[in-house]
Design a protein around this motif. Structure first.
Motif, PDB file in Angstrom:
ATOM      1  N   GLY A  66      -8.538  47.748  -4.850  1.00 59.09           N
ATOM      2  CA  GLY A  66      -8.366  46.377  -4.391  1.00 59.09           C
ATOM      3  C   GLY A  66      -9.220  46.217  -3.149  1.00 59.09           C
ATOM      4  O   GLY A  66      -9.449  47.184  -2.429  1.00 59.09           O
ATOM      5  N   ALA A  67      -9.731  45.003  -2.891  1.00 56.71           N
ATOM      6  CA  ALA A  67     -10.622  44.829  -1.752  1.00 56.71           C
ATOM      7  C   ALA A  67     -10.514  43.429  -1.175  1.00 56.71           C
ATOM      8  O   ALA A  67     -10.099  42.492  -1.863  1.00 56.71           O
ATOM      9  CB  ALA A  67     -12.069  45.096  -2.172  1.00 56.71           C
ATOM     10  N   LEU A  68     -10.906  43.303   0.096  1.00 61.90           N
ATOM     11  CA  LEU A  68     -10.988  42.017   0.787  1.00 61.90           C
ATOM     12  C   LEU A  68     -12.395  41.887   1.356  1.00 61.90           C
ATOM     13  O   LEU A  68     -12.828  42.726   2.150  1.00 61.90           O
ATOM     14  CB  LEU A  68      -9.952  41.928   1.907  1.00 61.90           C
ATOM     15  CG  LEU A  68     -10.049  40.717   2.841  1.00 61.90           C
ATOM     16  CD1 LEU A  68      -9.945  39.398   2.079  1.00 61.90           C
ATOM     17  CD2 LEU A  68      -8.964  40.798   3.909  1.00 61.90           C
ATOM     18  N   VAL A  69     -13.098  40.827   0.945  1.00 64.78           N
ATOM     19  CA  VAL A  69     -14.460  40.556   1.405  1.00 64.78           C
ATOM     20  C   VAL A  69     -14.432  39.292   2.254  1.00 64.78           C
ATOM     21  O   VAL A  69     -13.803  38.304   1.886  1.00 64.78           O
ATOM     22  CB  VAL A  69     -15.423  40.363   0.209  1.00 64.78           C
ATOM     23  CG1 VAL A  69     -16.812  39.944   0.671  1.00 64.78           C
ATOM     24  CG2 VAL A  69     -15.491  41.627  -0.635  1.00 64.78           C
ATOM     25  N   LEU A  70     -15.126  39.326   3.393  1.00 61.77           N
ATOM     26  CA  LEU A  70     -15.236  38.173   4.284  1.00 61.77           C
ATOM     27  C   LEU A  70     -16.668  37.659   4.229  1.00 61.77           C
ATOM     28  O   LEU A  70     -17.613  38.386   4.525  1.00 61.77           O
ATOM     29  CB  LEU A  70     -14.869  38.555   5.720  1.00 61.77           C
ATOM     30  CG  LEU A  70     -14.952  37.439   6.751  1.00 61.77           C
ATOM     31  CD1 LEU A  70     -13.891  36.366   6.473  1.00 61.77           C
ATOM     32  CD2 LEU A  70     -14.777  37.995   8.157  1.00 61.77           C
ATOM     33  N   MET A  71     -16.821  36.389   3.849  1.00 63.33           N
ATOM     34  CA  MET A  71     -18.141  35.757   3.802  1.00 63.33           C
ATOM     35  C   MET A  71     -18.494  35.231   5.191  1.00 63.33           C
ATOM     36  O   MET A  71     -17.616  35.049   6.031  1.00 63.33           O
ATOM     37  CB  MET A  71     -18.123  34.611   2.779  1.00 63.33           C
ATOM     38  CG  MET A  71     -17.857  35.048   1.348  1.00 63.33           C
ATOM     39  SD  MET A  71     -19.191  35.994   0.630  1.00 63.33           S
ATOM     40  CE  MET A  71     -20.388  34.704   0.332  1.00 63.33           C
TER      41      MET A  71
END
Length: 176
Positions: A66-71
């Motif tokens: 699972g991952a969290l990406v910040l643009m």
């Protein structure tokens, strides 16, 4: 008297050059096995927290990942296990993400008037502003969209034989 003049920084001489450059997206956090590719020709490498993801880069989560990406525009993208996204375009006024397959949740902040954020899926393109929604797509192109907050404007890649080419999904609605 003599006066020393200092040259102003480049950004004040050419203020519009910074409009088209943007900071890279970042992998804020992850669990399990997550891999990143910096472009379509690069190999997949194990993810590292705070890793930069440039335009053309991709993130994939494996069975236990699972991952969290910040643009750069503060949009957050949560990837569930077995999901792959590609950052197609990352500019200060336009961002485009491609969900290859899997399930993601996206929280897009209120954008500037001319700013755009789009998510491509196999069958359509979703445009959003100040929206939170989930979207899932499998390898066969079956897509589910659920709007948690705001609205999603979905435009079909191939227009249907009958009916509208665009659908606006308001808050609390879903498309299966």
């Amino acid at each position: 008297f003599f006066l020393m003049l200092r040259r102003p920084p480049r950004s004040t001489l050419f203020p519009y050059t910074t409009l088209f450059r943007s900071k890279p997206a970042r992998l804020l956090t992850f669990t399990g096995r997550v891999e990143v590719s910096q472009n379509e020709d690069a190999d997949w490498r194990p993810a590292v927290i705070r890793m930069k993801i440039d335009e053309g880069g991709a993130v994939r989560t494996l069975d236990d990942g699972g991952a969290l990406v910040l643009m750069p525009n503060k949009t957050k993208i949560w990837l569930r296990n077995n999901s792959t996204i590609e950052i197609e375009q990352k500019r200060s006024l336009a961002s485009r993400l491609k969900l290859l397959f899997g399930k993601i949740k996206i929280r897009v902040p209120h954008l500037l008037r001319r700013e755009m954020f789009k998510v491509k899926i196999p069958a359509a393109v979703c445009a959003v502003r100040g929206t939170e929604f989930t979207i899932s797509s499998d390898e066969d192109g079956k897509t589910d969209i659920y709007v948690l907050y705001g609205e999603v404007k979905m435009t079909y890649a191939v227009p249907p034989a009958t009916g509208a080419n665009e659908i606006i999904l308001p808050q609390g609605h879903a498309l299966h």
